[in-house]
Design a protein around this motif. Structure first.
Motif, PDB file in Angstrom:
ATOM      1  N   LEU A  37       0.963  -1.180   0.079  1.00 13.97           N
ATOM      2  CA  LEU A  37       0.763  -0.218   0.098  1.00 13.97           C
ATOM      3  C   LEU A  37       0.922   1.292   0.097  1.00 13.97           C
ATOM      4  O   LEU A  37       0.343   2.352  -0.691  1.00 13.97           O
ATOM      5  CB  LEU A  37      -0.881   0.264   1.254  1.00 13.97           C
ATOM      6  N   PHE A  39      -1.007   8.374   8.050  1.00 11.59           N
ATOM      7  CA  PHE A  39      -2.145   6.913   7.919  1.00 11.59           C
ATOM      8  C   PHE A  39      -1.388   5.986   8.049  1.00 11.59           C
ATOM      9  O   PHE A  39      -2.510   5.391   8.434  1.00 11.59           O
ATOM     10  CB  PHE A  39      -2.945   7.948   7.115  1.00 11.59           C
ATOM     11  N   ILE A  40      -1.212   5.734   7.159  1.00 11.87           N
ATOM     12  CA  ILE A  40      -1.063   3.912   6.972  1.00 11.87           C
ATOM     13  C   ILE A  40      -0.674   3.078   7.641  1.00 11.87           C
ATOM     14  O   ILE A  40      -1.212   2.351   8.347  1.00 11.87           O
ATOM     15  CB  ILE A  40      -0.004   3.692   5.224  1.00 11.87           C
ATOM     16  N   VAL A  82       2.925   1.694  -3.360  1.00  6.89           N
ATOM     17  CA  VAL A  82       0.651   2.000  -4.629  1.00  6.89           C
ATOM     18  C   VAL A  82       1.110   3.988  -4.368  1.00  6.89           C
ATOM     19  O   VAL A  82       0.792   4.692  -4.781  1.00  6.89           O
ATOM     20  CB  VAL A  82      -0.173   1.224  -3.982  1.00  6.89           C
ATOM     21  N   THR A  83       0.436   3.735  -2.536  1.00  8.38           N
ATOM     22  CA  THR A  83       0.598   5.109  -2.506  1.00  8.38           C
ATOM     23  C   THR A  83       1.630   6.603  -3.072  1.00  8.38           C
ATOM     24  O   THR A  83       1.100   7.845  -3.382  1.00  8.38           O
ATOM     25  CB  THR A  83       0.132   5.705  -0.782  1.00  8.38           C
ATOM     26  N   LEU A  90       2.615  12.407   5.349  1.00 11.09           N
ATOM     27  CA  LEU A  90       0.912  12.564   5.816  1.00 11.09           C
ATOM     28  C   LEU A  90       0.133  11.167   5.341  1.00 11.09           C
ATOM     29  O   LEU A  90       0.012  10.196   6.573  1.00 11.09           O
ATOM     30  CB  LEU A  90       0.572  13.996   4.703  1.00 11.09           C
ATOM     31  N   VAL A  91       0.431  10.597   3.868  1.00 12.02           N
ATOM     32  CA  VAL A  91      -0.600   9.265   3.941  1.00 12.02           C
ATOM     33  C   VAL A  91       0.127   8.083   4.694  1.00 12.02           C
ATOM     34  O   VAL A  91      -0.702   7.224   5.053  1.00 12.02           O
ATOM     35  CB  VAL A  91      -0.271   9.402   2.585  1.00 12.02           C
TER      36      VAL A  91
END
Lengths: 304, 288
Positions: A4, A279-280, A7-8, A275-276
């Motif tokens: 993930l 979050f993950i 991919v992000t 930030l993402v």
């Protein structure tokens, strides 16, 4: 989780190429440049290489802590990040503590005292979930900052206690919505447990009310609470953009916003990625906490 | 769909009672308030006392007067008129966000839920991926690429709200799919597409509607926040979010110009979410 994250990171990097016009035009923004400079920049950013290769360069650099150079300020992005990150981290941790402590406390209180107190807390949280973060921030700023003058209205402060003082209003504003939501979740979960069979059994065994509530009801009620709390804490990262704007803090959110205005894409990419990724990571951490709380849940099983 | 058609197919004098049965008195009040806001926003050119950008330099930051019922802001603009005009983008924006999100989410969910297997896996992983991006962050990325404005912001938010609606719809469809009547339709030789469009989606529409209503409130908050940040509606255009971005007024203690838009945001979000929650409670009750 690693997949993930990969991919992000790819999506964030590739979004540069979604922009209308060529990537180098976006990098230059409003500046007009000579062909020689353009060629040099294209070389520096590997813009002439195949797309996947460019992504690979960027990713390996990021993993080594090199986020590229800000095109507007000509400073390494990593430097700007390390300057801004502590404020945001402090804010998020402060706010998370507020959310978890007061959300759970209010929820448990509400579930144990049905009647007026419960109705009051439920009405308050019903309205509370509708208060946007920036509205909460503005109201706190106007009341405690300007009118009562208890808290500073600008800046992040230096040193631990000064910073604590400066970041109290922002942290409360950031926590406001989440506390209201978490209170509701905790209350619902607690009430279900209190009416459930395990609690009934424990009571019939003659255990004290305190033990029944602590060991049986509360512990079992925690699972949905952890989920929601985790999501809330992860969601705080996006909320910092707003709160930092209201209270004039130089954190990651403020950095992101100024970089957007400056069209400083390297910085925007770096901050979004952080930030993402955070979050993950928080979400994965929540999943792990699950299995510790409830051994029946195992990671990797696909439930419909 | 079916909620609306159910409501409108009945005779008129039953309509209000049917609505009341579904959302209760509180829901009626909340829904009525939203209806009032929508009417007020539609009629803004007719009923607003002055132009939203007209500057009255003699009455700057004034309190309530006969001329300006809710006072003026620090440029001398009438707060009531600005609230009325601002209601239009404030309510249209979330409608756009949730409309687009639903149009993408429902077919996607139907495809995943109906096909199952690999397609379901792919769609679900895609939804997980979109979930990893907070809505505000997606909107900021969109603004970086396409510049500020309602359009990039609402499209980015639509993308980020899509998984919320898609997940709920998918799990409802999975539940509904195994019921005997669907099997019967399959045996009759109806195509999967026809079953989805004519039977499956209408039968789960109550759940979709409640999710859509709740999401509307959150989208309103997000768009207002983006306006506050100066990324969504830009001055001289104005919505409630723009109106709250007035630090000078707050630092000088002139609260009323900022308080009214804040209040409207809170009230409308409370109303919408309340109706949405009542709808979803009603759905769970009906399932039992």
């Amino acid at each position: 989780m690693v997949v993930l994250l990969l991919v992000t990171s790819f999506v964030i990097y590739a979004s540069l190429f979604l922009a209308p016009g060529s990537p180098d035009a976006l990098l230059f923004g409003a500046h007009t440049v000579s062909p020689a400079v353009r060629a040099a920049v294209n070389r520096q950013y590997h813009l002439n290489d195949p797309f996947l290769q460019q992504y690979w360069y960027w990713l390996t650099n990021v993993l080594h802590g090199n986020f590229g150079t800000s095109i507007t300020y000509r400073t390494p992005v990593a430097l700007r990040l390390t300057a801004a990150a502590p404020v945001t981290a402090f804010l998020v941790i402060y706010s998370s503590i507020l959310i978890i402590v007061s959300g759970v406390a209010l929820g448990v209180l509400s579930s144990l005292r049905p009647g007026k107190l419960d109705t009051f807390i439920m009405t308050a949280t019903n309205v509370g979930t509708a208060v946007p973060t920036f509205v909460a921030g503005l109201i706190l700023l106007a009341f405690f900052g300007v009118k009562l003058n208890w808290f500073p209205v600008y800046g992040a402060g230096a040193g631990f206690f000064d910073r604590l003082h400066h970041l109290t209003l922002p942290a409360v504003a950031l926590a406001f919505w989440a506390v209201a939501y978490l209170t509701r979740v905790t209350r619902t979960s607690m009430r279900e447990e209190l009416q459930g069979d395990p609690v009934l059994t424990a009571r019939s065994r003659g255990l004290s009310r305190r033990v029944v509530i602590q060991r049986h009801a509360f512990r079992n009620a925690l699972i949905p609470v952890v989920t929601v709390a985790g999501l809330q804490v992860a969601g705080l990262l996006a909320g910092t953009v707003i709160v930092e704007q209201v209270f004039g803090l130089n954190g990651l959110g403020e950095l992101l916003l100024t970089s957007v205005q400056d069209k400083d894409f390297a910085t925007v990419q770096a901050v979004s990625l952080i930030l993402v990724a955070a979050f993950i990571v928080v979400n994965t951490f929540v999943d792990i906490t699950y299995t510790m709380l409830d051994p029946r849940i195992r990671l990797g099983t696909n439930q419909p | 769909m079916s909620l609306l058609t159910n409501l409108t197919n009945r005779e008129d004098h039953h309509l209000l009672r049917k609505v009341h049965d579904r959302i209760g008195t509180g829901g009626m009040v909340a829904g009525g308030f939203m209806l009032f806001l929508i009417v007020a926003a539609t009629l803004a050119p007719l009923i607003s006392p002055m132009s939203p950008n007209a500057i009255d330099l003699l009455n700057v930051s004034s309190g309530s007067t006969w001329l300006h019922p809710l006072g003026t802001d620090n440029l001398g603009r009438d707060v009531l008129s600005r609230l009325l005009w601002g209601a239009r983008p404030s309510l249209l924006g979330p409608t756009l966000v949730i409309g687009v999100a639903t149009i993408i989410a429902v077919p996607l969910a139907a495809l995943a839920g109906w096909s199952g297997g690999v397609i379901d896996q792919i769609v679900s992983r895609f939804l997980d991926l979109v979930f990893a991006f907070p809505g505000i962050l997606l909107a900021i990325l969109a603004v970086t690429l396409y510049g500020p404005g309602l359009y990039p912001c609402s499209m980015a938010l639509a993308l980020s709200y899509m998984p919320w609606i898609a997940r709920v719809t998918r799990s409802e469809i999975l539940r509904e799919r195994n019921k005997p009547y669907i099997k019967a339709l399959e045996v009759q030789g109806l195509s999967g597409f026809a079953i989805c469009v004519r039977h499956l989606i209408p039968n789960v529409s109550a759940t979709i509607w409640s999710q859509v209503t709740i999401s509307f409130g959150y989208a309103l908050i997000d768009l207002a926040a983006l306006s506050f940040l100066g990324l969504n509606i830009l001055p001289p255009g104005s919505d409630w979010g723009v109106m709250t971005n007035n630090e000078n007024a707050i630092l000088q203690g002139d609260l009323n110009q900022v308080l009214y838009p804040c209040l409207l945001i809170i009230l409308s979000v409370t109303s919408v979410t309340y109706v949405g929650k009542r709808l979803s409670d009603e759905n769970t009750r009906l399932l039992k």
